[in-house]
Motif scaffolding. Structure first.
Motif, PDB file in Angstrom:
ATOM      1  N   PHE A 145       0.826  -1.203   0.000  1.00 22.12           N
ATOM      2  CA  PHE A 145       0.000   0.000   0.000  1.00 22.12           C
ATOM      3  C   PHE A 145       0.862   1.255   0.000  1.00 22.12           C
ATOM      4  O   PHE A 145       1.963   1.260   0.566  1.00 22.12           O
ATOM      5  N   PRO A 146       0.392   2.337  -0.605  1.00 20.34           N
ATOM      6  CA  PRO A 146       1.111   3.616  -0.509  1.00 20.34           C
ATOM      7  C   PRO A 146       1.234   4.043   0.961  1.00 20.34           C
ATOM      8  O   PRO A 146       0.395   3.681   1.793  1.00 20.34           O
ATOM      9  N   LEU A 147       2.252   4.810   1.265  1.00 19.24           N
ATOM     10  CA  LEU A 147       2.467   5.249   2.639  1.00 19.24           C
ATOM     11  C   LEU A 147       1.272   6.044   3.172  1.00 19.24           C
ATOM     12  O   LEU A 147       0.981   6.015   4.363  1.00 19.24           O
ATOM     13  N   GLN A 148       0.590   6.757   2.286  1.00 25.80           N
ATOM     14  CA  GLN A 148      -0.575   7.522   2.708  1.00 25.80           C
ATOM     15  C   GLN A 148      -1.639   6.617   3.328  1.00 25.80           C
ATOM     16  O   GLN A 148      -2.285   6.973   4.324  1.00 25.80           O
ATOM     17  N   LEU A 149      -1.818   5.441   2.739  1.00 24.58           N
ATOM     18  CA  LEU A 149      -2.804   4.508   3.279  1.00 24.58           C
ATOM     19  C   LEU A 149      -2.316   3.875   4.575  1.00 24.58           C
ATOM     20  O   LEU A 149      -3.128   3.520   5.445  1.00 24.58           O
ATOM     21  N   TYR A 150      -1.012   3.723   4.711  1.00 28.87           N
ATOM     22  CA  TYR A 150      -0.496   3.210   5.987  1.00 28.87           C
ATOM     23  C   TYR A 150      -0.767   4.215   7.106  1.00 28.87           C
ATOM     24  O   TYR A 150      -1.164   3.831   8.211  1.00 28.87           O
ATOM     25  N   ILE A 151      -0.557   5.492   6.814  1.00 27.70           N
ATOM     26  CA  ILE A 151      -0.851   6.534   7.806  1.00 27.70           C
ATOM     27  C   ILE A 151      -2.325   6.492   8.176  1.00 27.70           C
ATOM     28  O   ILE A 151      -2.696   6.566   9.359  1.00 27.70           O
ATOM     29  N   GLN A 152      -3.180   6.357   7.180  1.00 24.13           N
ATOM     30  CA  GLN A 152      -4.613   6.304   7.433  1.00 24.13           C
ATOM     31  C   GLN A 152      -4.978   5.060   8.241  1.00 24.13           C
ATOM     32  O   GLN A 152      -5.912   5.085   9.053  1.00 24.13           O
ATOM     33  N   THR A 153      -4.247   3.972   8.026  1.00 21.92           N
ATOM     34  CA  THR A 153      -4.467   2.759   8.810  1.00 21.92           C
ATOM     35  C   THR A 153      -4.236   3.035  10.294  1.00 21.92           C
ATOM     36  O   THR A 153      -5.047   2.668  11.148  1.00 21.92           O
ATOM     37  N   GLN A 154      -3.110   3.673  10.597  1.00 24.68           N
ATOM     38  CA  GLN A 154      -2.790   3.956  11.996  1.00 24.68           C
ATOM     39  C   GLN A 154      -3.820   4.882  12.633  1.00 24.68           C
ATOM     40  O   GLN A 154      -4.212   4.698  13.793  1.00 24.68           O
ATOM     41  N   LEU A 155      -4.283   5.874  11.885  1.00 19.14           N
ATOM     42  CA  LEU A 155      -5.304   6.782  12.407  1.00 19.14           C
ATOM     43  C   LEU A 155      -6.625   6.044  12.624  1.00 19.14           C
ATOM     44  O   LEU A 155      -7.301   6.238  13.645  1.00 19.14           O
ATOM     45  N   THR A 156      -7.005   5.204  11.668  1.00 16.73           N
ATOM     46  CA  THR A 156      -8.260   4.467  11.765  1.00 16.73           C
ATOM     47  C   THR A 156      -8.253   3.515  12.951  1.00 16.73           C
ATOM     48  O   THR A 156      -9.211   3.469  13.744  1.00 16.73           O
ATOM     49  N   PHE A 157      -7.171   2.750  13.104  1.00 13.38           N
ATOM     50  CA  PHE A 157      -7.083   1.802  14.214  1.00 13.38           C
ATOM     51  C   PHE A 157      -7.113   2.537  15.550  1.00 13.38           C
ATOM     52  O   PHE A 157      -7.780   2.110  16.493  1.00 13.38           O
ATOM     53  N   SER A 158      -6.375   3.640  15.641  1.00 17.65           N
ATOM     54  CA  SER A 158      -6.339   4.418  16.880  1.00 17.65           C
ATOM     55  C   SER A 158      -7.718   4.961  17.226  1.00 17.65           C
ATOM     56  O   SER A 158      -8.160   4.920  18.378  1.00 17.65           O
ATOM     57  N   LEU A 159      -8.420   5.461  16.221  1.00 13.91           N
ATOM     58  CA  LEU A 159      -9.735   6.055  16.444  1.00 13.91           C
ATOM     59  C   LEU A 159     -10.748   4.999  16.888  1.00 13.91           C
ATOM     60  O   LEU A 159     -11.524   5.219  17.830  1.00 13.91           O
ATOM     61  N   ILE A 160     -10.764   3.846  16.245  1.00 12.86           N
ATOM     62  CA  ILE A 160     -11.730   2.804  16.596  1.00 12.86           C
ATOM     63  C   ILE A 160     -11.476   2.291  18.008  1.00 12.86           C
ATOM     64  O   ILE A 160     -12.414   2.031  18.779  1.00 12.86           O
ATOM     65  N   LYS A 161     -10.203   2.157  18.390  1.00 12.23           N
ATOM     66  CA  LYS A 161      -9.887   1.750  19.764  1.00 12.23           C
ATOM     67  C   LYS A 161     -10.456   2.755  20.764  1.00 12.23           C
ATOM     68  O   LYS A 161     -11.033   2.373  21.782  1.00 12.23           O
ATOM     69  N   THR A 162     -10.295   4.034  20.461  1.00 16.76           N
ATOM     70  CA  THR A 162     -10.790   5.078  21.365  1.00 16.76           C
ATOM     71  C   THR A 162     -12.309   5.066  21.436  1.00 16.76           C
ATOM     72  O   THR A 162     -12.892   5.232  22.517  1.00 16.76           O
ATOM     73  N   VAL A 163     -12.964   4.880  20.299  1.00 16.90           N
ATOM     74  CA  VAL A 163     -14.432   4.854  20.275  1.00 16.90           C
ATOM     75  C   VAL A 163     -14.962   3.721  21.156  1.00 16.90           C
ATOM     76  O   VAL A 163     -15.897   3.917  21.940  1.00 16.90           O
ATOM     77  N   ILE A 164     -14.362   2.538  21.060  1.00 17.68           N
ATOM     78  CA  ILE A 164     -14.808   1.405  21.869  1.00 17.68           C
ATOM     79  C   ILE A 164     -14.532   1.664  23.351  1.00 17.68           C
ATOM     80  O   ILE A 164     -15.395   1.450  24.214  1.00 17.68           O
ATOM     81  N   GLU A 165     -13.335   2.145  23.654  1.00 13.62           N
ATOM     82  CA  GLU A 165     -12.962   2.384  25.051  1.00 13.62           C
ATOM     83  C   GLU A 165     -13.828   3.461  25.689  1.00 13.62           C
ATOM     84  O   GLU A 165     -14.439   3.248  26.748  1.00 13.62           O
ATOM     85  N   HIS A 166     -13.890   4.620  25.061  1.00  7.38           N
ATOM     86  CA  HIS A 166     -14.664   5.722  25.621  1.00  7.38           C
ATOM     87  C   HIS A 166     -16.163   5.419  25.597  1.00  7.38           C
ATOM     88  O   HIS A 166     -16.896   5.772  26.535  1.00  7.38           O
ATOM     89  N   GLY A 167     -16.619   4.784  24.522  1.00  8.35           N
ATOM     90  CA  GLY A 167     -18.044   4.499  24.406  1.00  8.35           C
ATOM     91  C   GLY A 167     -18.543   3.590  25.505  1.00  8.35           C
ATOM     92  O   GLY A 167     -19.624   3.823  26.083  1.00  8.35           O
ATOM     93  N   THR A 168     -17.787   2.531  25.813  1.00  9.91           N
ATOM     94  CA  THR A 168     -18.229   1.607  26.847  1.00  9.91           C
ATOM     95  C   THR A 168     -18.188   2.248  28.230  1.00  9.91           C
ATOM     96  O   THR A 168     -19.109   2.074  29.033  1.00  9.91           O
ATOM     97  N   LEU A 169     -17.133   2.994  28.529  1.00  7.44           N
ATOM     98  CA  LEU A 169     -17.040   3.663  29.827  1.00  7.44           C
ATOM     99  C   LEU A 169     -18.152   4.692  29.998  1.00  7.44           C
ATOM    100  O   LEU A 169     -18.801   4.767  31.049  1.00  7.44           O
ATOM    101  N   TYR A 170     -18.367   5.494  28.975  1.00  8.50           N
ATOM    102  CA  TYR A 170     -19.327   6.601  29.038  1.00  8.50           C
ATOM    103  C   TYR A 170     -20.767   6.087  29.168  1.00  8.50           C
ATOM    104  O   TYR A 170     -21.516   6.508  30.058  1.00  8.50           O
TER     105      TYR A 170
END
Length: 293
Positions: free
Chosen positions: A77-102
């Motif tokens: 994959f182009p590096l741009q998509l790798y960057i987007q991968t890291q952002l996507t994974f980080s965001l989904i982890k936060t959504v699950i963590e914060h969503g369940t606690l909240y």
């Protein structure tokens, strides 16, 4: 309607509507100016090597081939998509963590189902090669992360509706988790959380349009291209955290000078308001325990 076409007054109206409806906004960003192409490529190489580092003769040949296939696809994959991968994974982890606690403190029934609608890069509901890759591999990434960083859990929270996502750890996973105890919070069926209701959409859906408006506003604010009147209320949609900013800024290398960047003061301003993670009764109970100590 795209978010970058709205002015400050229009954006503020959208944010006020979302706040009134109880919406919670999470966002992850990255400053590409702080990264060179070689640094991103080096990070991808290290990530790819970790994907296959634990493979051994104990794994089946089919499983080993599948993991290597995922690695080779990532490396292509182009590096741009790798960057987007890291952002996507980080965001989904936060959504699950914060969503369940909240929601365990306020709307526990909301935790009975997860519905993921992703703004498609391809056409229609057919994912691109990259989308197909990440929606499958994120399960492995989240599982590996959860072994070392278990999902936070409020003992006082109501997780009755969330219990359908509980899973039993295999003896092997129990053996590799550091300091595992039998009274630890249960493991999660990440496949059920992420795949039960998951789809890509290229249609102009209201939910995606609203997310696009607020995300673009946050980006414009950090870039200095949106006046305060346009983003002043966005922090009210975000869950406060004990960090400099409610915006999750991802870095693919060690960074110790973020506070010198032009966007820093704006990012910090996003933490001055926001939704409290602890609901009133929970905060009062915690304060009472602290006084007793």
């Amino acid at each position: 309607m795209k978010g970058n076409s709205l002015d400050e007054r229009q954006i503020d109206k959208v944010v006020s509507l979302l706040h009134h409806r109880g919406a919670v906004f999470e966002v992850a960003g990255i400053d590409l100016g702080m990264h060179t192409e070689d640094e991103v490529a080096s990070h991808r190489m290290a990530y790819a090597e970790k994907m296959t580092a634990t493979l051994s003769d104990e794994h089946s040949s089919d499983f080993t081939a599948q993991v290597w296939s995922f690695r080779r696809r990532l490396e292509g994959f182009p590096l741009q998509l790798y960057i987007q991968t890291q952002l996507t994974f980080s965001l989904i982890k936060t959504v699950i963590e914060h969503g369940t606690l909240y929601h365990s403190q306020r709307n526990p029934k909301e935790l009975g189902s997860f519905h993921w609608v992703i703004d498609a890069k391809g056409s229609g509901s057919i994912p691109t090669n990259w989308e197909d890759w990440w929606q499958t591999f994120i399960l492995s990434d989240l599982q590996n992360d959860s072994l070392w960083n278990p999902l936070p859990h409020y003992k006082e929270g109501d997780y009755s509706s969330f219990a359908r996502f509980n899973a039993e750890l295999s003896p092997f996973l129990k053996s590799v988790i550091p300091d595992h105890r039998e009274d630890d919070p249960p493991a999660l069926n990440l496949n059920l959380i992420l795949q039960e209701s998951f789809r890509f959409s290229s249609d102009p859906e209201p939910g995606l349009e609203l997310v696009d408006i607020v995300t673009n506003a946050a980006r414009r604010a950090l870039s200095g291209n949106l006046d305060f009147a346009g983003w002043r209320n966005i922090p009210l949609l975000m869950i406060g955290r004990n960090k400099p900013s409610n915006i999750r800024m991802v870095a693919l290398k060690p960074v110790d000078h973020a506070h010198t960047m032009p966007w820093w003061s704006t990012a910090v301003a996003f933490s001055r308001f926001g939704r409290q993670m602890l609901a009133g009764p929970f905060q009062a109970a915690r304060n009472t325990r602290r006084r007793r100590k």
